[in-house]
Write a protein that holds these residues in place. Sequence first.
Motif, mmCIF file in Angstrom:
data_model
loop_
_atom_site.group_PDB
_atom_site.id
_atom_site.type_symbol
_atom_site.label_atom_id
_atom_site.label_comp_id
_atom_site.label_asym_id
_atom_site.label_seq_id
_atom_site.Cartn_x
_atom_site.Cartn_y
_atom_site.Cartn_z
ATOM 1 N N PHE A 101 -20.590 31.149 2.568
ATOM 2 C CA PHE A 101 -19.233 31.694 2.522
ATOM 3 C C PHE A 101 -19.132 32.984 1.733
ATOM 4 O O PHE A 101 -18.113 33.651 1.756
ATOM 5 C CB PHE A 101 -18.263 30.642 1.967
ATOM 6 C CG PHE A 101 -18.176 29.440 2.855
ATOM 7 C CD1 PHE A 101 -17.517 29.493 4.067
ATOM 8 C CD2 PHE A 101 -18.808 28.260 2.506
ATOM 9 C CE1 PHE A 101 -17.459 28.395 4.910
ATOM 10 C CE2 PHE A 101 -18.765 27.160 3.336
ATOM 11 C CZ PHE A 101 -18.083 27.221 4.538
ATOM 12 N N GLY A 102 -20.177 33.366 1.030
ATOM 13 C CA GLY A 102 -20.182 34.600 0.271
ATOM 14 C C GLY A 102 -21.585 35.180 0.233
ATOM 15 O O GLY A 102 -22.567 34.455 0.330
ATOM 16 N N ASN A 103 -21.679 36.501 0.110
ATOM 17 C CA ASN A 103 -22.968 37.179 0.106
ATOM 18 C C ASN A 103 -23.363 37.529 -1.329
ATOM 19 O O ASN A 103 -22.841 38.479 -1.905
ATOM 20 C CB ASN A 103 -22.893 38.444 0.957
ATOM 21 C CG ASN A 103 -24.227 39.139 1.083
ATOM 22 O OD1 ASN A 103 -25.138 38.927 0.296
ATOM 23 N ND2 ASN A 103 -24.328 39.995 2.081
ATOM 24 N N PRO A 104 -24.299 36.782 -1.922
ATOM 25 C CA PRO A 104 -24.677 37.036 -3.308
ATOM 26 C C PRO A 104 -25.501 38.311 -3.504
ATOM 27 O O PRO A 104 -25.675 38.763 -4.633
ATOM 28 C CB PRO A 104 -25.493 35.805 -3.700
ATOM 29 C CG PRO A 104 -26.027 35.276 -2.423
ATOM 30 C CD PRO A 104 -25.002 35.625 -1.371
ATOM 31 N N ALA A 105 -25.981 38.920 -2.434
ATOM 32 C CA ALA A 105 -26.804 40.129 -2.560
ATOM 33 C C ALA A 105 -25.993 41.412 -2.431
ATOM 34 O O ALA A 105 -26.492 42.488 -2.739
ATOM 35 C CB ALA A 105 -27.908 40.123 -1.520
ATOM 36 N N LYS A 106 -24.741 41.303 -1.987
ATOM 37 C CA LYS A 106 -23.942 42.494 -1.711
ATOM 38 C C LYS A 106 -23.820 43.412 -2.931
ATOM 39 O O LYS A 106 -24.061 44.611 -2.842
ATOM 40 C CB LYS A 106 -22.547 42.071 -1.213
ATOM 41 C CG LYS A 106 -21.669 43.234 -0.822
ATOM 42 C CD LYS A 106 -20.383 42.769 -0.172
ATOM 43 C CE LYS A 106 -19.560 41.954 -1.139
ATOM 44 N NZ LYS A 106 -18.236 41.607 -0.626
ATOM 45 N N ASP A 107 -23.462 42.871 -4.078
ATOM 46 C CA ASP A 107 -23.291 43.694 -5.273
ATOM 47 C C ASP A 107 -24.619 44.214 -5.794
ATOM 48 O O ASP A 107 -24.692 45.322 -6.328
ATOM 49 C CB ASP A 107 -22.577 42.900 -6.374
ATOM 50 C CG ASP A 107 -21.132 42.592 -6.007
ATOM 51 O OD1 ASP A 107 -20.548 43.354 -5.210
ATOM 52 O OD2 ASP A 107 -20.592 41.584 -6.506
ATOM 53 N N ILE A 108 -25.673 43.437 -5.637
ATOM 54 C CA ILE A 108 -26.995 43.862 -6.099
ATOM 55 C C ILE A 108 -27.451 45.090 -5.322
ATOM 56 O O ILE A 108 -27.953 46.059 -5.893
ATOM 57 C CB ILE A 108 -28.032 42.721 -5.940
ATOM 58 C CG1 ILE A 108 -27.602 41.477 -6.713
ATOM 59 C CG2 ILE A 108 -29.418 43.180 -6.342
ATOM 60 C CD1 ILE A 108 -27.447 41.671 -8.196
ATOM 61 N N VAL A 109 -27.259 45.073 -4.009
ATOM 62 C CA VAL A 109 -27.646 46.212 -3.170
ATOM 63 C C VAL A 109 -26.877 47.453 -3.601
ATOM 64 O O VAL A 109 -27.444 48.547 -3.718
ATOM 65 C CB VAL A 109 -27.409 45.893 -1.674
ATOM 66 C CG1 VAL A 109 -27.585 47.133 -0.818
ATOM 67 C CG2 VAL A 109 -28.348 44.792 -1.221
ATOM 68 N N ARG A 110 -25.596 47.300 -3.842
ATOM 69 C CA ARG A 110 -24.772 48.426 -4.288
ATOM 70 C C ARG A 110 -25.279 48.969 -5.619
ATOM 71 O O ARG A 110 -25.380 50.182 -5.814
ATOM 72 C CB ARG A 110 -23.308 48.005 -4.401
ATOM 73 C CG ARG A 110 -22.370 49.168 -4.591
ATOM 74 C CD ARG A 110 -20.899 48.767 -4.610
ATOM 75 N NE ARG A 110 -20.529 47.943 -3.475
ATOM 76 C CZ ARG A 110 -19.989 46.724 -3.574
ATOM 77 N NH1 ARG A 110 -19.760 46.187 -4.746
ATOM 78 N NH2 ARG A 110 -19.679 46.040 -2.504
ATOM 79 N N GLN A 111 -25.613 48.094 -6.549
ATOM 80 C CA GLN A 111 -26.107 48.526 -7.860
ATOM 81 C C GLN A 111 -27.453 49.239 -7.737
ATOM 82 O O GLN A 111 -27.679 50.255 -8.399
ATOM 83 C CB GLN A 111 -26.240 47.325 -8.799
ATOM 84 C CG GLN A 111 -24.912 46.736 -9.210
ATOM 85 C CD GLN A 111 -25.078 45.390 -9.908
ATOM 86 O OE1 GLN A 111 -26.187 44.924 -10.132
ATOM 87 N NE2 GLN A 111 -23.961 44.760 -10.234
ATOM 88 N N ILE A 112 -28.337 48.715 -6.913
ATOM 89 C CA ILE A 112 -29.643 49.352 -6.733
ATOM 90 C C ILE A 112 -29.462 50.739 -6.129
ATOM 91 O O ILE A 112 -30.091 51.702 -6.552
ATOM 92 C CB ILE A 112 -30.563 48.493 -5.839
ATOM 93 C CG1 ILE A 112 -30.944 47.198 -6.552
ATOM 94 C CG2 ILE A 112 -31.824 49.261 -5.447
ATOM 95 C CD1 ILE A 112 -31.690 46.212 -5.680
ATOM 96 N N LYS A 113 -28.586 50.840 -5.148
ATOM 97 C CA LYS A 113 -28.366 52.131 -4.484
ATOM 98 C C LYS A 113 -27.849 53.175 -5.466
ATOM 99 O O LYS A 113 -28.199 54.349 -5.372
ATOM 100 C CB LYS A 113 -27.382 51.954 -3.324
ATOM 101 C CG LYS A 113 -27.316 53.142 -2.409
ATOM 102 C CD LYS A 113 -26.490 52.843 -1.182
ATOM 103 C CE LYS A 113 -26.551 54.015 -0.232
ATOM 104 N NZ LYS A 113 -25.862 53.740 1.019
ATOM 105 N N GLU A 114 -27.044 52.751 -6.428
ATOM 106 C CA GLU A 114 -26.493 53.686 -7.406
ATOM 107 C C GLU A 114 -27.559 54.257 -8.335
ATOM 108 O O GLU A 114 -27.435 55.392 -8.795
ATOM 109 C CB GLU A 114 -25.398 53.003 -8.232
ATOM 110 C CG GLU A 114 -24.118 52.775 -7.457
ATOM 111 C CD GLU A 114 -23.089 51.961 -8.227
ATOM 112 O OE1 GLU A 114 -23.345 51.627 -9.401
ATOM 113 O OE2 GLU A 114 -22.036 51.661 -7.643
#
Length: 194
Positions: A101-114
Motif C-alpha cells: 500500500f506504500g512505496n518505502p523506496a520513494k523517498d530514498i530515491v529522491r534523497q539519493i538523486k539530490e
Amino acid sequence: LSKCIPLYAAYRENRGLYDQIYKLKNGNNSSPIGSVLKRFAAFVGTDCDLNKLMSKDVSDFMNSKHFKTIQYDAGVALSAFFNFLITRPDQTDDSRQPLMFGNPAKDIVRQIKEILPEKDLPRVWTLEEVRKAFQVAETFENGEGLMYLALTVFAGIRPHVYDGEISAITPKHHVNKHLRIPPGFKTGRRNVDV
C-alpha cells in the motif's frame, strides 16, 4: 516477497523487457534489477510482511555490505518493484489486488538523486560542425560514412557502434519510407521517417 519477484519478472517478460530480471535475450542469467531484488530479499528475509517495510529498511539495505557506493539505479529498481506491487498492472482493472500500500523506496530515491552530481548533457553540434562532419564523411572511403552520419544526425538514431541503435539496423528495417528501429536498451521500437 519470494512470490512477488517471479510475478514482477513474468510481467516484465510479457512486456518484452527481457534484459531486466532473470535473463537476457542472449541467455545470460544475470541482470542488474534481478540482482538487486534477490539481494534485497536476502537482506529483509523472503517471508517479510511487505506492508511493514519502512524507508529505513530500504536505507539500511542501500548502506549495507551489498553496495560499495550509493547506487541510484538500485533504488530506482526497488521503487519500480514496489510500485508494481501497489498498482498491479499485471491484473485486469476489475480485479486488482495490491500486495503493498506504500512505496518505502520513494523517498530514498529522491534523497539519493539530490546528492548525486548532475550528469553532463550531451553537447549539440552547431550547424558549422554538422557541415564539416558531412564534408569529411563525403571524402572518407568514397562517402561510406554519409548514411551513418545522416541517420545519426537527422533521424536521431543512437550512434554507438557496438550497442547503439545504429548497429541493429539492416536493410530489412527500411519499409515504406520508414526505418523501423528495433527496441534497444534505452528505447522501445519506433519508426523514423526517411
